[in-house]
Design a protein around this motif. Structure first.
Motif, PDB file in Angstrom:
ATOM      1  N   SER A  77       0.872  -1.036  -0.083  1.00 56.60           N
ATOM      2  CA  SER A  77       0.178  -0.109  -0.032  1.00 56.60           C
ATOM      3  C   SER A  77       0.943   1.305   0.081  1.00 56.60           C
ATOM      4  O   SER A  77       2.040   1.351   0.464  1.00 56.60           O
ATOM      5  CB  SER A  77      -1.039  -0.004   1.051  1.00 56.60           C
ATOM      6  N   ARG A 131       1.095  -1.797  -6.481  1.00 58.64           N
ATOM      7  CA  ARG A 131       0.531  -2.557  -5.206  1.00 58.64           C
ATOM      8  C   ARG A 131       0.435  -3.943  -5.347  1.00 58.64           C
ATOM      9  O   ARG A 131      -0.328  -4.573  -6.513  1.00 58.64           O
ATOM     10  CB  ARG A 131      -0.798  -1.820  -4.921  1.00 58.64           C
ATOM     11  N   THR A 159       0.125  -7.880  -3.047  1.00 56.30           N
ATOM     12  CA  THR A 159      -0.360  -8.509  -1.580  1.00 56.30           C
ATOM     13  C   THR A 159       0.916  -8.534  -0.711  1.00 56.30           C
ATOM     14  O   THR A 159       1.871  -8.504  -1.143  1.00 56.30           O
ATOM     15  CB  THR A 159      -0.820  -9.739  -1.979  1.00 56.30           C
ATOM     16  N   CYS A 189       0.276  -5.684 -16.123  1.00 58.62           N
ATOM     17  CA  CYS A 189       0.429  -5.489 -14.575  1.00 58.62           C
ATOM     18  C   CYS A 189       0.902  -6.526 -13.768  1.00 58.62           C
ATOM     19  O   CYS A 189       0.438  -7.280 -12.999  1.00 58.62           O
ATOM     20  CB  CYS A 189      -1.022  -5.043 -13.876  1.00 58.62           C
ATOM     21  N   PRO A 213       1.537 -10.535  -9.702  1.00 62.24           N
ATOM     22  CA  PRO A 213       0.664  -9.472 -10.453  1.00 62.24           C
ATOM     23  C   PRO A 213       0.465  -8.177  -9.475  1.00 62.24           C
ATOM     24  O   PRO A 213       0.978  -8.389  -8.207  1.00 62.24           O
ATOM     25  CB  PRO A 213      -0.567 -10.293 -10.347  1.00 62.24           C
ATOM     26  N   PHE A 214       0.437  -6.938  -9.864  1.00 61.62           N
ATOM     27  CA  PHE A 214       0.122  -5.854  -9.175  1.00 61.62           C
ATOM     28  C   PHE A 214      -1.053  -5.053  -9.719  1.00 61.62           C
ATOM     29  O   PHE A 214      -1.493  -5.263 -10.727  1.00 61.62           O
ATOM     30  CB  PHE A 214       1.557  -4.958  -9.408  1.00 61.62           C
ATOM     31  N   GLU A 215      -1.580  -4.273  -8.830  1.00 64.12           N
ATOM     32  CA  GLU A 215      -2.717  -3.538  -8.892  1.00 64.12           C
ATOM     33  C   GLU A 215      -2.342  -1.978  -9.271  1.00 64.12           C
ATOM     34  O   GLU A 215      -1.335  -1.560  -8.546  1.00 64.12           O
ATOM     35  CB  GLU A 215      -3.819  -3.330  -7.833  1.00 64.12           C
ATOM     36  N   ASP A 257      -4.440   1.632 -10.753  1.00 69.24           N
ATOM     37  CA  ASP A 257      -5.646   2.533 -11.167  1.00 69.24           C
ATOM     38  C   ASP A 257      -5.617   2.325 -12.725  1.00 69.24           C
ATOM     39  O   ASP A 257      -4.418   2.782 -13.311  1.00 69.24           O
ATOM     40  CB  ASP A 257      -5.693   3.461 -10.667  1.00 69.24           C
ATOM     41  N   ARG A 283      -2.502   3.684 -14.980  1.00 66.05           N
ATOM     42  CA  ARG A 283      -1.850   3.110 -15.903  1.00 66.05           C
ATOM     43  C   ARG A 283      -1.632   3.682 -17.154  1.00 66.05           C
ATOM     44  O   ARG A 283      -0.510   3.722 -17.753  1.00 66.05           O
ATOM     45  CB  ARG A 283      -2.451   1.786 -16.162  1.00 66.05           C
TER      46      ARG A 283
END
Length: 192
Positions: free
Chosen positions: A90, A108, A110, A135, A145-147, A149, A153
């Motif tokens: 985060s 981001r 986990t 991503c 994997p990443f997050e 928005d 992106r």
């Protein structure tokens, strides 16, 4: 890629306020994490990963990176030090927005993936690959994997800031304006 296994790295740690009177044109990279990277005499600490791997362009860290004040200079310090992406569970909201607007990826992941990446980084800086299309972060045989928005992106993939993002919609804005002028003529100033 370098591991920085610390939680809650705030913007005052990223660049202490006492260095922000220097002009940006001189570069803020030397101030990055100054108080964590140096001892009381100002010498670089050998136990600090960023000192051992000064050419690393990716940082893997723990949660809440970039929290604290809305200090854009924190992003400048990272970018000026050659950092292209920070991988963490985060980020501070304002930091993440400033990062994207300055071409720095706040990826981001986990908490489990962050810990796994930190554990995989040893004395040697491993080669890593980041794919904005999918991503995905690749480190050796591991894909993470990443997050991000979708708007962020798009901005990163195109090298855009908020103004560029708006300019991409100029045709839609012009069509809306023309239609609005027809349907609500009273909303427009009278031309003299």
């Amino acid at each position: 890629m370098v591991a920085l296994p610390i939680e809650n790295v705030d913007t005052d740690q990223l660049i202490p306020a006492r260095f922000m009177s220097a002009p940006r044109s001189k570069g803020y990279g030397g101030f990055l994490l100054h108080d964590l990277r140096r001892d009381a005499d100002g010498a670089l600490r050998g136990d600090m990963p960023l000192n051992r791997h000064a050419d690393a362009s990716l940082i893997v860290t723990r949660r809440n990176f970039g929290c604290g004040s809305s200090r854009e200079a924190a992003v400048y310090a990272l970018v000026d030090a050659g950092i292209r992406a920070v991988i963490a569970p985060s980020f501070g909201d304002i930091f993440a927005g400033n990062a994207v607007n300055n071409g720095l990826l706040p990826a981001r992941v986990t908490e489990a993936d962050a810990e796994d990446l930190i554990a995989r980084i040893g004395a040697e800086v491993p080669a890593a690959r980041i794919d904005l299309e999918t991503c995905t972060i690749t480190l050796g045989d591991r894909d993470v994997p990443f997050e991000l928005d979708p708007v962020q992106r798009t901005k990163l993939m195109n090298g855009w800031d908020d103004i560029d993002l708006t300019r991409a919609e100029l045709d839609k804005i012009a069509r809306y304006r023309a239609e609005r002028r027809k349907t609500a003529p009273w909303a427009w100033p009278v031309a003299e």
